[in-house]
Design a protein around this motif. Structure first.
Motif, PDB file in Angstrom:
ATOM      1  N   ASP A  57       0.651  -0.834   0.174  1.00  0.00           N
ATOM      2  CA  ASP A  57      -0.254  -0.166  -0.203  1.00  0.00           C
ATOM      3  C   ASP A  57       0.824   1.105   0.136  1.00  0.00           C
ATOM      4  O   ASP A  57       2.345   1.628   0.603  1.00  0.00           O
ATOM      5  N   THR A  58       0.317   2.762  -0.524  1.00  0.00           N
ATOM      6  CA  THR A  58       1.160   3.372   0.033  1.00  0.00           C
ATOM      7  C   THR A  58       1.606   3.965   0.630  1.00  0.00           C
ATOM      8  O   THR A  58       1.052   3.643   1.818  1.00  0.00           O
ATOM      9  N   GLY A  59       2.248   4.553   1.006  1.00  0.00           N
ATOM     10  CA  GLY A  59       3.475   4.437   2.287  1.00  0.00           C
ATOM     11  C   GLY A  59       4.313   3.592   3.046  1.00  0.00           C
ATOM     12  O   GLY A  59       4.910   3.731   3.740  1.00  0.00           O
ATOM     13  N   GLU A  60       3.573   2.625   2.263  1.00  0.00           N
ATOM     14  CA  GLU A  60       4.788   0.855   3.268  1.00  0.00           C
ATOM     15  C   GLU A  60       5.414   0.707   2.116  1.00  0.00           C
ATOM     16  O   GLU A  60       6.167   1.241   1.028  1.00  0.00           O
TER      17      GLU A  60
ATOM     18  N   ILE B 269       3.720  -5.134 -11.184  1.00  0.00           N
ATOM     19  CA  ILE B 269       2.955  -5.755 -12.520  1.00  0.00           C
ATOM     20  C   ILE B 269       1.071  -4.988 -12.363  1.00  0.00           C
ATOM     21  O   ILE B 269       0.453  -5.327 -12.914  1.00  0.00           O
ATOM     22  N   GLU B 270       1.390  -4.120 -11.182  1.00  0.00           N
ATOM     23  CA  GLU B 270       0.931  -2.649 -11.212  1.00  0.00           C
ATOM     24  C   GLU B 270       0.815  -2.080 -10.759  1.00  0.00           C
ATOM     25  O   GLU B 270       1.083  -2.248  -9.141  1.00  0.00           O
ATOM     26  N   GLY B 271       0.575  -0.712 -11.170  1.00  0.00           N
ATOM     27  CA  GLY B 271       0.459   0.488 -10.051  1.00  0.00           C
ATOM     28  C   GLY B 271       2.415   1.213 -10.160  1.00  0.00           C
ATOM     29  O   GLY B 271       3.279   0.758 -11.363  1.00  0.00           O
ATOM     30  N   GLN B 272       3.223   1.526  -8.972  1.00  0.00           N
ATOM     31  CA  GLN B 272       4.345   2.519  -9.739  1.00  0.00           C
ATOM     32  C   GLN B 272       5.273   2.132  -7.767  1.00  0.00           C
ATOM     33  O   GLN B 272       4.462   1.943  -6.873  1.00  0.00           O
ATOM     34  N   ALA B 273       6.309   1.687  -8.286  1.00  0.00           N
ATOM     35  CA  ALA B 273       7.220   1.267  -6.780  1.00  0.00           C
ATOM     36  C   ALA B 273       8.940   2.356  -7.094  1.00  0.00           C
ATOM     37  O   ALA B 273       8.790   2.193  -8.379  1.00  0.00           O
ATOM     38  N   GLU B 274       9.168   2.505  -6.182  1.00  0.00           N
ATOM     39  CA  GLU B 274      10.326   2.627  -5.709  1.00  0.00           C
ATOM     40  C   GLU B 274      11.765   1.904  -5.861  1.00  0.00           C
ATOM     41  O   GLU B 274      11.368   1.599  -4.632  1.00  0.00           O
ATOM     42  N   VAL B 275      12.688   1.562  -6.217  1.00  0.00           N
ATOM     43  CA  VAL B 275      12.872   0.349  -5.780  1.00  0.00           C
ATOM     44  C   VAL B 275      14.537   1.416  -5.589  1.00  0.00           C
ATOM     45  O   VAL B 275      15.475   1.693  -6.642  1.00  0.00           O
ATOM     46  N   VAL B 276      15.062   1.300  -4.181  1.00  0.00           N
ATOM     47  CA  VAL B 276      16.169   1.813  -4.400  1.00  0.00           C
ATOM     48  C   VAL B 276      17.381   0.362  -4.198  1.00  0.00           C
ATOM     49  O   VAL B 276      17.893   0.330  -3.043  1.00  0.00           O
ATOM     50  N   ILE B 277      18.500   0.689  -5.466  1.00  0.00           N
ATOM     51  CA  ILE B 277      19.742   0.019  -5.405  1.00  0.00           C
ATOM     52  C   ILE B 277      20.937   0.789  -4.653  1.00  0.00           C
ATOM     53  O   ILE B 277      21.298   1.429  -5.950  1.00  0.00           O
TER      54      ILE B 277
ATOM     55  N   THR C 253      23.736  -6.707  -3.024  1.00  0.00           N
ATOM     56  CA  THR C 253      23.791  -5.074  -2.977  1.00  0.00           C
ATOM     57  C   THR C 253      22.425  -4.994  -2.163  1.00  0.00           C
ATOM     58  O   THR C 253      21.579  -5.275  -2.259  1.00  0.00           O
ATOM     59  N   SER C 254      22.974  -4.327  -1.241  1.00  0.00           N
ATOM     60  CA  SER C 254      21.640  -2.890  -0.406  1.00  0.00           C
ATOM     61  C   SER C 254      20.449  -2.321  -1.200  1.00  0.00           C
ATOM     62  O   SER C 254      21.151  -2.050  -2.260  1.00  0.00           O
ATOM     63  N   HIS C 255      19.814  -2.756  -0.990  1.00  0.00           N
ATOM     64  CA  HIS C 255      18.741  -2.656  -1.344  1.00  0.00           C
ATOM     65  C   HIS C 255      17.660  -2.473  -0.631  1.00  0.00           C
ATOM     66  O   HIS C 255      17.602  -3.590   0.276  1.00  0.00           O
ATOM     67  N   HIS C 256      16.083  -1.555  -0.657  1.00  0.00           N
ATOM     68  CA  HIS C 256      14.721  -1.259  -0.394  1.00  0.00           C
ATOM     69  C   HIS C 256      14.018  -1.171  -1.624  1.00  0.00           C
ATOM     70  O   HIS C 256      14.167  -0.816  -2.406  1.00  0.00           O
ATOM     71  N   VAL C 257      12.427  -1.810  -1.287  1.00  0.00           N
ATOM     72  CA  VAL C 257      11.167  -1.131  -2.299  1.00  0.00           C
ATOM     73  C   VAL C 257      10.290   0.078  -1.334  1.00  0.00           C
ATOM     74  O   VAL C 257      10.275  -0.389  -0.198  1.00  0.00           O
ATOM     75  N   LYS C 258      10.268   0.555  -2.115  1.00  0.00           N
ATOM     76  CA  LYS C 258       9.063   1.894  -1.230  1.00  0.00           C
ATOM     77  C   LYS C 258       7.761   1.955  -2.427  1.00  0.00           C
ATOM     78  O   LYS C 258       7.680   1.978  -3.479  1.00  0.00           O
ATOM     79  N   ALA C 259       6.883   2.159  -1.750  1.00  0.00           N
ATOM     80  CA  ALA C 259       5.190   2.348  -1.848  1.00  0.00           C
ATOM     81  C   ALA C 259       5.096   3.512  -2.322  1.00  0.00           C
ATOM     82  O   ALA C 259       4.480   4.546  -1.577  1.00  0.00           O
ATOM     83  N   ASN C 260       5.870   4.298  -3.060  1.00  0.00           N
ATOM     84  CA  ASN C 260       4.890   5.661  -3.779  1.00  0.00           C
ATOM     85  C   ASN C 260       3.457   6.041  -4.027  1.00  0.00           C
ATOM     86  O   ASN C 260       2.742   6.893  -3.832  1.00  0.00           O
ATOM     87  N   GLU C 261       2.582   4.331  -3.796  1.00  0.00           N
ATOM     88  CA  GLU C 261       1.238   4.506  -4.657  1.00  0.00           C
ATOM     89  C   GLU C 261       1.585   3.368  -3.823  1.00  0.00           C
ATOM     90  O   GLU C 261       2.175   2.469  -4.374  1.00  0.00           O
ATOM     91  N   ARG C 262       0.133   3.005  -4.400  1.00  0.00           N
ATOM     92  CA  ARG C 262      -0.532   1.313  -4.629  1.00  0.00           C
ATOM     93  C   ARG C 262       0.281   0.707  -5.384  1.00  0.00           C
ATOM     94  O   ARG C 262      -0.405   0.568  -6.111  1.00  0.00           O
ATOM     95  N   PHE C 263       0.943  -0.599  -5.073  1.00  0.00           N
ATOM     96  CA  PHE C 263       1.586  -1.527  -6.417  1.00  0.00           C
ATOM     97  C   PHE C 263       1.508  -2.726  -6.000  1.00  0.00           C
ATOM     98  O   PHE C 263       1.526  -3.460  -4.626  1.00  0.00           O
TER      99      PHE C 263
END
Length: 96
Positions: free
Chosen positions: A24-27, A43-51, A70-80
Motif C-alpha cells: 500500500d501507499t507509504g509502505e 505488475i500494477e501501479g508504481q514502485a521506487e526500488v533503491v539499489i 547489494t543493499s536495496h529496499h522497495v518503497k510504495a509511493n502509490e499502491r502497487f
C-alpha cells in the motif's frame, strides 16, 4: 484506511523462489542485502526500488535486476503489486 502489505510465495525451490507482493501507499520493505540476484517486475501501479542508494522508479510492466550482495529496499509511493524472483542457481560453489 489501514495499510496493506500482502506476500504470497508462488514457488520455493533450492535454486530460487518466486513471490508476489502487494504493498500500500507509504509502505516499504526493509533495507536488506541478499546473497542472490533478484528480479523484480511491477505488475500494477508504481514502485521506487533503491539499489545502493540509487532510486529507480518503476511502473506497470517495468522490471529491474538487483545484483547479489547489494543493499536495496522497495518503497510504495502509490499502491502497487510486484513479482519478485530470486535466482540462487550459480552460487552453489560459493562459500556464503
Amino acid at each position: 484506511m489501514a495499510s496493506v502489505r500482502v506476500s504470497k510465495t508462488i514457488i520455493k525451490k533450492t535454486t530460487g523462489n518466486v513471490s508476489m507482493l502487494a504493498i500500500d501507499t507509504g509502505e516499504a520493505l526493509a533495507e536488506k542485502i541478499s546473497p542472490f540476484d533478484t528480479f523484480i517486475q511491477v505488475i500494477e501501479g508504481q514502485a521506487e526500488v533503491v539499489i545502493d542508494h540509487h532510486a529507480n522508479f518503476l511502473k506497470t510492466g517495468d522490471g529491474i535486476i538487483i545484483p547479489a550482495h547489494t543493499s536495496h529496499h522497495v518503497k510504495a509511493n502509490e499502491r502497487f503489486k510486484m513479482i519478485s524472483t530470486v535466482i540462487k542457481s550459480g552460487y552453489e560453489d560459493l562459500a556464503i
